[in-house]
Design an enzyme around this catalytic site. Structure first.
Site, short mmCIF file in Angstrom:
data_model
loop_
_atom_site.label_atom_id
_atom_site.label_comp_id
_atom_site.label_asym_id
_atom_site.label_seq_id
_atom_site.Cartn_x
_atom_site.Cartn_y
_atom_site.Cartn_z
N ARG A 97 4.85 10.79 -2.70
CA ARG A 97 4.51 10.60 -1.35
C ARG A 97 5.81 10.86 -0.37
O ARG A 97 6.74 10.20 -0.42
CB ARG A 97 4.37 8.92 -1.41
CG ARG A 97 4.25 8.51 0.14
CD ARG A 97 4.14 7.23 0.23
NE ARG A 97 3.90 6.67 1.53
CZ ARG A 97 4.07 5.49 1.80
NH1 ARG A 97 4.85 4.27 1.12
NH2 ARG A 97 3.92 5.00 3.28
N ALA B 209 3.23 -1.09 4.62
CA ALA B 209 2.80 -1.00 6.04
C ALA B 209 2.21 -2.53 6.29
O ALA B 209 2.39 -2.67 7.60
CB ALA B 209 1.52 0.03 6.03
N PRO C 59 0.63 -1.17 0.09
CA PRO C 59 -0.03 0.03 -0.04
C PRO C 59 0.78 1.25 -0.04
O PRO C 59 1.96 1.46 0.54
CB PRO C 59 -0.76 -0.14 1.22
CG PRO C 59 -0.12 -1.05 2.03
CD PRO C 59 0.47 -2.01 1.03
N ASN C 60 0.29 2.23 -0.59
CA ASN C 60 0.84 3.54 -0.94
C ASN C 60 2.09 3.75 -1.74
O ASN C 60 2.45 4.85 -1.89
CB ASN C 60 1.03 4.19 0.50
CG ASN C 60 -0.12 4.25 1.42
OD1 ASN C 60 -1.19 4.56 0.75
ND2 ASN C 60 -0.34 3.67 2.36
N ARG D 179 13.59 4.19 12.45
CA ARG D 179 12.09 4.88 12.40
C ARG D 179 11.33 4.28 13.46
O ARG D 179 11.83 3.93 14.57
CB ARG D 179 11.10 4.58 10.91
CG ARG D 179 12.03 4.94 10.07
CD ARG D 179 11.20 4.64 8.58
NE ARG D 179 10.04 5.77 8.57
CZ ARG D 179 9.15 5.64 7.78
NH1 ARG D 179 9.43 4.80 6.60
NH2 ARG D 179 8.12 6.47 7.78
N TYR E 103 10.91 9.03 0.89
CA TYR E 103 10.95 7.77 -0.37
C TYR E 103 11.33 8.05 -1.54
O TYR E 103 11.33 7.43 -2.70
CB TYR E 103 9.25 7.47 -0.39
CG TYR E 103 8.84 6.71 1.02
CD1 TYR E 103 9.39 5.70 1.43
CD2 TYR E 103 7.84 7.43 1.64
CE1 TYR E 103 8.91 5.12 2.59
CE2 TYR E 103 7.32 6.91 2.80
CZ TYR E 103 7.93 5.71 3.55
OH TYR E 103 7.34 5.12 4.52
N HIS F 101 13.07 -2.62 1.70
CA HIS F 101 12.16 -1.41 2.12
C HIS F 101 13.14 -0.15 1.88
O HIS F 101 14.47 -0.10 1.85
CB HIS F 101 12.11 -1.35 3.76
CG HIS F 101 11.35 -2.53 4.27
ND1 HIS F 101 9.95 -2.37 3.99
CD2 HIS F 101 11.56 -3.69 4.70
CE1 HIS F 101 9.39 -3.56 4.49
NE2 HIS F 101 10.24 -4.25 5.13
N ASN G 145 8.09 -5.72 -0.99
CA ASN G 145 7.96 -4.59 -0.17
C ASN G 145 6.48 -4.70 0.43
O ASN G 145 5.92 -3.83 -0.28
CB ASN G 145 8.62 -3.30 -0.74
CG ASN G 145 8.49 -2.02 0.40
OD1 ASN G 145 7.73 -2.12 1.36
ND2 ASN G 145 9.04 -1.04 0.07
N GLU H 142 13.11 -9.30 1.13
CA GLU H 142 12.38 -8.22 1.50
C GLU H 142 13.09 -6.98 1.24
O GLU H 142 14.39 -6.81 1.37
CB GLU H 142 12.08 -8.33 3.07
CG GLU H 142 11.52 -7.32 3.68
CD GLU H 142 11.57 -7.51 5.48
OE1 GLU H 142 12.50 -8.19 5.88
OE2 GLU H 142 10.63 -6.92 6.04
C1 DQA Z 1 8.31 0.98 3.79
C2 DQA Z 1 8.26 0.98 5.32
C3 DQA Z 1 6.82 0.74 6.17
O1 DQA Z 1 7.04 0.90 7.25
C4 DQA Z 1 5.88 1.83 5.31
O2 DQA Z 1 4.37 1.57 5.83
C5 DQA Z 1 5.93 1.96 3.92
C6 DQA Z 1 7.09 1.98 3.25
C7 DQA Z 1 9.51 1.13 3.38
O3 DQA Z 1 9.69 0.67 1.96
O4 DQA Z 1 10.53 1.98 3.73
O5 DQA Z 1 4.87 2.29 3.43
O6 DQA Z 1 8.02 -0.41 3.56
#
Ligand code: DQA
Length: 147
Positions: free
Chosen positions: A20, A77, A12-13, A107, A25, A100, A74, A98
């Site tokens: 964003r 959330a 998501p997002n 964080r 990011y 990120h 990835n 994985e």
């Molecule tokens: C994320 C880190 C997550 O905590 C966050 O909710 C994201 C992006 C990252 O790529 O740093 O949406 O996965």
């Protein structure tokens, strides 16, 4: 010849990458970066899927069985909460990395727990979009392919 098919799966997002919270990011969209990855890794058949919906992500993982040889994921959330995504990866037994964009260790405490880290081959975080390139480069090593 393409040796393996790899699915890059974003949660998501991450469709909003580029706009964003760019200070966290970055300013590049995933669509642009994906084109770059395709040109960087002619050895692989790369596929990209993003969804804001947990069930669609789980469905996509299930459908990867026999279709893709590795998953670069990835879950955004959902990383911190989704037993369903964890179980889907375990259910099909796919080699997974994985990724990120941010360094979760730096964080909020609630982001430091990952539901998938221990079942992934490796975890790459804190390198922005570059993390996806690093992940796929690691897969070249895994499949004993030349860079
Ligand atoms: C994320 C880190 C997550 O905590 C966050 O909710 C994201 C992006 C990252 O790529 O740093 O949406 O996965």
């Amino acid at each position: 010849m393409k040796i393996a098919s790899i699915l890059i799966l974003n949660g998501p997002n991450l469709n909003l990458l580029g706009s964003r919270e760019p200070e966290k990011y970055g300013q590049q969209s995933m669509d642009d970066y994906f084109q770059y990855l395709v040109s960087e890794f002619p050895q692989f058949n790369l596929h990209y899927f993003q969804s804001n919906d947990e069930s669609e992500i789980i469905e996509k993982i299930q459908q990867s069985k026999g279709k893709h040889q590795a998953l670069v994921i990835n879950p955004a959330a959902y990383t911190h909460s989704s037993i369903g995504i964890r179980d889907a990866i375990l259910a099909i037994g796919i080699l997974s990395i994985e990724v990120h964009l941010t360094d979760l260790n730096k964080r909020e405490p609630f982001r430091q727990k990952s539901m998938i880290r221990d079942i992934c081959w490796c975890s790459i975080q804190g390198f922005g979009l570059e993390g996806y390139r690093i992940a796929i480069a690691r897969l070249l090593e895994y499949f004993h392919l030349e860079a």
